[in-house]
Design an enzyme around this catalytic site. Structure first.
Site, PDB file in Angstrom:
ATOM      1  N   TRP A 158       0.809  -1.228   0.000  1.00 54.21           N
ATOM      2  CA  TRP A 158       0.000   0.000   0.000  1.00 54.21           C
ATOM      3  C   TRP A 158       0.839   1.273   0.000  1.00 54.21           C
ATOM      4  O   TRP A 158       0.325   2.345  -0.295  1.00 54.21           O
ATOM      5  CB  TRP A 158      -0.909   0.039   1.240  1.00 54.21           C
ATOM      6  CG  TRP A 158      -0.162  -0.222   2.503  1.00 54.21           C
ATOM      7  CD1 TRP A 158      -0.034  -1.423   3.164  1.00 54.21           C
ATOM      8  CD2 TRP A 158       0.639   0.709   3.258  1.00 54.21           C
ATOM      9  NE1 TRP A 158       0.786  -1.283   4.265  1.00 54.21           N
ATOM     10  CE2 TRP A 158       1.203   0.001   4.344  1.00 54.21           C
ATOM     11  CE3 TRP A 158       0.926   2.062   3.118  1.00 54.21           C
ATOM     12  CZ2 TRP A 158       2.045   0.606   5.292  1.00 54.21           C
ATOM     13  CZ3 TRP A 158       1.759   2.682   4.050  1.00 54.21           C
ATOM     14  CH2 TRP A 158       2.296   1.952   5.120  1.00 54.21           C
ATOM     15  N   ASN A 159       2.154   1.169   0.325  1.00 55.43           N
ATOM     16  CA  ASN A 159       2.864   2.426   0.618  1.00 55.43           C
ATOM     17  C   ASN A 159       3.245   3.230  -0.613  1.00 55.43           C
ATOM     18  O   ASN A 159       3.432   4.435  -0.533  1.00 55.43           O
ATOM     19  CB  ASN A 159       4.076   2.146   1.521  1.00 55.43           C
ATOM     20  CG  ASN A 159       5.102   1.268   0.847  1.00 55.43           C
ATOM     21  OD1 ASN A 159       4.805   0.534  -0.075  1.00 55.43           O
ATOM     22  ND2 ASN A 159       6.335   1.370   1.324  1.00 55.43           N
TER      23      ASN A 159
ATOM     24  N   LYS B  75      -2.427  -8.028  -7.939  1.00 57.39           N
ATOM     25  CA  LYS B  75      -3.253  -7.810  -6.751  1.00 57.39           C
ATOM     26  C   LYS B  75      -2.680  -6.652  -5.966  1.00 57.39           C
ATOM     27  O   LYS B  75      -1.575  -6.737  -5.432  1.00 57.39           O
ATOM     28  CB  LYS B  75      -3.286  -9.048  -5.852  1.00 57.39           C
ATOM     29  CG  LYS B  75      -4.305  -8.930  -4.733  1.00 57.39           C
ATOM     30  CD  LYS B  75      -4.053  -9.853  -3.564  1.00 57.39           C
ATOM     31  CE  LYS B  75      -3.052  -9.230  -2.659  1.00 57.39           C
ATOM     32  NZ  LYS B  75      -3.555  -7.960  -2.015  1.00 57.39           N
TER      33      LYS B  75
ATOM     34  N   GLY C  59       6.463  -6.630  -0.498  1.00 56.07           N
ATOM     35  CA  GLY C  59       5.741  -6.574   0.769  1.00 56.07           C
ATOM     36  C   GLY C  59       6.635  -7.036   1.900  1.00 56.07           C
ATOM     37  O   GLY C  59       7.865  -6.992   1.807  1.00 56.07           O
ATOM     38  N   SER C  60       6.025  -7.500   2.958  1.00 60.31           N
ATOM     39  CA  SER C  60       6.800  -7.891   4.131  1.00 60.31           C
ATOM     40  C   SER C  60       7.564  -9.177   3.888  1.00 60.31           C
ATOM     41  O   SER C  60       7.158 -10.020   3.079  1.00 60.31           O
ATOM     42  CB  SER C  60       5.851  -8.085   5.315  1.00 60.31           C
ATOM     43  OG  SER C  60       4.979  -9.177   5.043  1.00 60.31           O
TER      44      SER C  60
ATOM     45  N   GLU D  27      10.673  -8.368  -3.289  1.00 61.02           N
ATOM     46  CA  GLU D  27      11.109  -7.084  -2.727  1.00 61.02           C
ATOM     47  C   GLU D  27      10.505  -7.001  -1.339  1.00 61.02           C
ATOM     48  O   GLU D  27       9.317  -6.755  -1.180  1.00 61.02           O
ATOM     49  CB  GLU D  27      10.615  -5.942  -3.609  1.00 61.02           C
ATOM     50  CG  GLU D  27      11.261  -5.884  -4.975  1.00 61.02           C
ATOM     51  CD  GLU D  27      12.679  -5.352  -4.921  1.00 61.02           C
ATOM     52  OE1 GLU D  27      13.330  -5.309  -5.973  1.00 61.02           O
ATOM     53  OE2 GLU D  27      13.131  -4.969  -3.822  1.00 61.02           O
ATOM     54  N   LEU D  28      11.345  -7.236  -0.322  1.00 57.09           N
ATOM     55  CA  LEU D  28      10.815  -7.478   1.013  1.00 57.09           C
ATOM     56  C   LEU D  28      11.204  -6.373   1.990  1.00 57.09           C
ATOM     57  O   LEU D  28      11.550  -5.255   1.598  1.00 57.09           O
ATOM     58  CB  LEU D  28      11.298  -8.853   1.485  1.00 57.09           C
ATOM     59  CG  LEU D  28      10.956 -10.011   0.515  1.00 57.09           C
ATOM     60  CD1 LEU D  28      11.493 -11.331   1.054  1.00 57.09           C
ATOM     61  CD2 LEU D  28       9.467 -10.101   0.254  1.00 57.09           C
TER      62      LEU D  28
ATOM     63  N   CYS E 262      10.213   1.168   2.488  1.00 56.56           N
ATOM     64  CA  CYS E 262      11.088   0.019   2.774  1.00 56.56           C
ATOM     65  C   CYS E 262      12.540   0.438   2.906  1.00 56.56           C
ATOM     66  O   CYS E 262      13.354  -0.314   3.431  1.00 56.56           O
ATOM     67  CB  CYS E 262      10.954  -0.997   1.660  1.00 56.56           C
ATOM     68  SG  CYS E 262      11.365  -0.303   0.045  1.00 56.56           S
TER      69      CYS E 262
ATOM     70  N   GLU F  40      11.443  -3.565  11.692  1.00 56.77           N
ATOM     71  CA  GLU F  40      11.175  -2.388  10.865  1.00 56.77           C
ATOM     72  C   GLU F  40      10.044  -1.601  11.523  1.00 56.77           C
ATOM     73  O   GLU F  40       8.929  -2.093  11.643  1.00 56.77           O
ATOM     74  CB  GLU F  40      10.737  -2.898   9.492  1.00 56.77           C
ATOM     75  CG  GLU F  40      10.665  -1.971   8.375  1.00 56.77           C
ATOM     76  CD  GLU F  40      10.219  -2.712   7.121  1.00 56.77           C
ATOM     77  OE1 GLU F  40       9.424  -3.658   7.190  1.00 56.77           O
ATOM     78  OE2 GLU F  40      10.709  -2.329   6.046  1.00 56.77           O
TER      79      GLU F  40
END
Ligand SMILES: NC(=O)c1ccc[n+]([C@@H]2O[C@H](COP(=O)([O-])OP(=O)(O)OC[C@H]3O[C@@H](n4cnc5c(N)ncnc54)[C@H](O)[C@@H]3O)[C@@H](O)[C@H]2O)c1
Ligand SMILES: O=C[C@H](O)CS(=O)(=O)O
Length: 481
Positions: free
Chosen positions: A153-154, A177, A230-231, A252-253, A286, A383
């Site tokens: 969402w960021n 998604k 995401g996470s 991409e975490l 991130c 984080e």
């Protein structure tokens, strides 16, 4: 919400059609908590339909020329920039970041379409000198096929274009998604893609029941690649599920970026870089600094200057003129920030500024600086993803590098020094996919974005970003006279 604006779509997008669903979910404005829309809630069945549409579209899309694909991406880029203001306003309502940052993200997101509109034409293969006279050897690059993209969402525009831009440039088709926090931004991009001439089925959008959608994506043998942002927690779940059908992966975490300030740093530059990197998107990126390591000789001056600058930032609804810090995305994000601050103060951290909810209420939080932080604190290991700057002391370079590297993450790292030999030593010693030297903002479309260790796999943007959506085929032609 201006429901008359055709950019505001609340359905799901499949095979070039906006579809409704019997179920829906609420999307809220994080600044006010108000419901701004109800969006079609998709699950496995809708995802399977979208995958089938992508499969059908792949047959013709993979046969288009790179130039044809590049032309669609270029038009999509131009339409994004023509609609920059209304896209930015949509993002502020849905994600909360200040309008100036939102406008910046629209341009950043569009730059990936501009970049890959050109890179589409550079999926070069090669010829190989054959060891046998009667053979000819060559290598070609081919699209991976149907890809699944899952985004956070960021950065609701940029995380999507950073994936579907190169995928579509490579000749792939996509089922994407968006986060359930920000589906409207993704839908607006699909509206513009259609206007740009994107054929039905090349890009399909679902959102809603994330686990069910993810399971349908992972279970489908037609999906040949997952590109996830995401996470780390969710990335590991999906990575494991991808094994069943041996899908290619781009991950991409999460991050835990160190920001090292040496005694010889330019203090003004270090404070400016710290402010930009720590408080961008209210600390919800991130690559935000998560740990400031400041050498003893400059510690007090740096902490004092950073707190002075942080305290002066305007906290407001993102549409308020001059807003510099917006709300956190949701109450859970606020709770995590409060937990990290309380834990740090309970363990000896000293509050220099902020440290409490903002008077605006809701999920607004005061820009916060904590000194005398140490590695026993939760904010050192996790984080924070909020406007909290934790400052750790260090004595020498070796100690700073050792401590900076002492987490499972390695996405971004930053350091400030004027010593050229130290620049080379520290840049090479940091366990990080990306390093900013005397620079706090390092992301752009031309450079490879990504992390090492548990911050991910693969890179996005740059030349290499196209490779993530290409397969390498080796052809050996024998029997020649
Ligand atoms: N490395 C990067 O480029 C990058 C960029 C942005 C954010 N992030 C990271 O993302 C995190 C914040 O974003 P977030 O809160 O949206 O992360 P998240 O992992 O909670 O969600 C990311 C996406 O995964 C979806 N999801 C969640 N559970 C799922 C499941 N079981 N199956 C399929 N999909 C599922 C979500 O709906 C969302 O679309 C932070 O850790 C941040 O560091 C990394
Ligand atoms: O939060 C993750 C984004 O990748 C941040 S950036 O704008 O790409 O730096």
């Amino acid at each position: 919400m201006d429901t008359s604006n055709p950019l505001w779509q609340t359905g799901w997008y499949c095979d070039g059609q906006w579809r409704t669903s019997p179920d829906s979910y609420e999307v809220r404005n994080p600044a006010s908590g108000e419901v701004i829309a109800r969006v079609a809630r998709c699950g496995g069945a809708e995802t399977d339909e979208a995958i089938a549409a992508a499969e059908r579209a792949l047959v013709s899309w993979r046969k288009t020329t790179p130039k044809e694909r590049g032309a669609v991406l270029r038009r999509w880029y131009e339409l994004m920039m023509q609609h920059q203001d209304e896209l930015a306003e949509l993002m502020v309502l849905e994600q909360g970041k200040p309008l100036t940052e939102a406008k910046g993200e629209v341009a950043y997101a569009a730059s990936f379409l501009e970049w890959f509109a050109e890179e589409a034409k550079r999926a070069y293969g090669e010829t190989i000198p054959s060891p046998r006279q009667e053979n000819r050897l060559w290598v070609v690059k081919e699209p991976v096929g149907v890809i699944a993209a899952i985004t956070p969402w960021n950065f609701p525009f940029a995380m999507l274009t950073r994936k579907v831009g190169p995928a579509i440039a490579a000749g792939c088709t996509a089922v994407a998604k968006a986060s359930e926090e920000t589906p409207l931004c993704a839908n607006a991009l699909a509206v513009l893609a259609e206007r740009a001439g994107m054929p039905p089925g090349v890009l399909n959008l679902v959102s809603g029941d994330a686990p069910a959608i993810g399971e349908a994506m992972m279970a489908s043998p037609a999906v040949r690649k997952l590109s996830f942002t995401g996470s780390t927690r969710v990335g590991k779940l999906l990575m494991a599920r991808a094994a069943d059908t041996v899908k290619k992966l781009s991950l991409e975490l999460g991050g835990n970026a160190p920001f090292i300030v040496f005694d010889d740093a330019d203090l003004d530059a270090a404070v400016a870089g710290a402010l930009a990197s720590k408080f961008r998107n209210t600390g919800q990126t991130c690559v935000c600094v998560n740990r400031f390591f400041v050498q003893d000789g400059i510690y007090d001056a740096f902490v004092s200057r950073l707190a002075e600058a942080a305290s002066a930032m305007k906290v407001a609804d993102g549409l308020t003129p001059g807003a510099q810090q917006g709300p956190l995305i949701n109450p859970a994000a606020l709770a995590k920030v409060e937990r990290h601050v309380a834990d740090a103060l309970a363990q000896g951290g000293q509050l220099v500024c902020g440290g409490a909810r903002h008077e605006l209420g809701g999920t607004f939080y005061q820009p916060t600086v904590i000194r005398e932080a140490h590695e026993g604190m939760q904010l050192a290991q996790e984080e924070t993803f909020g406007p909290v700057a934790a400052c750790f002391r260090f004595q020498d370079e070796a100690e700073a590098v050792r401590r900076a590297n002492a987490t499972p993450f390695g996405l971004a790292a930053y350091f400030y020094t004027k010593d050229l030999n130290r620049v080379i030593r520290v840049a090479e010693a940091l366990e990080s996919g990306m390093v900013g030297v005397n620079e706090g903002i390092i992301s752009n479309e031309v450079s490879p974005f990504g992390g090492v260790k548990e911050s991910g796999l693969g890179r996005e943007g740059a030349r290499i970003g196209l490779e993530e959506f290409l397969e390498t085929k080796y052809i050996n032609l024998g029997g020649l006279g």
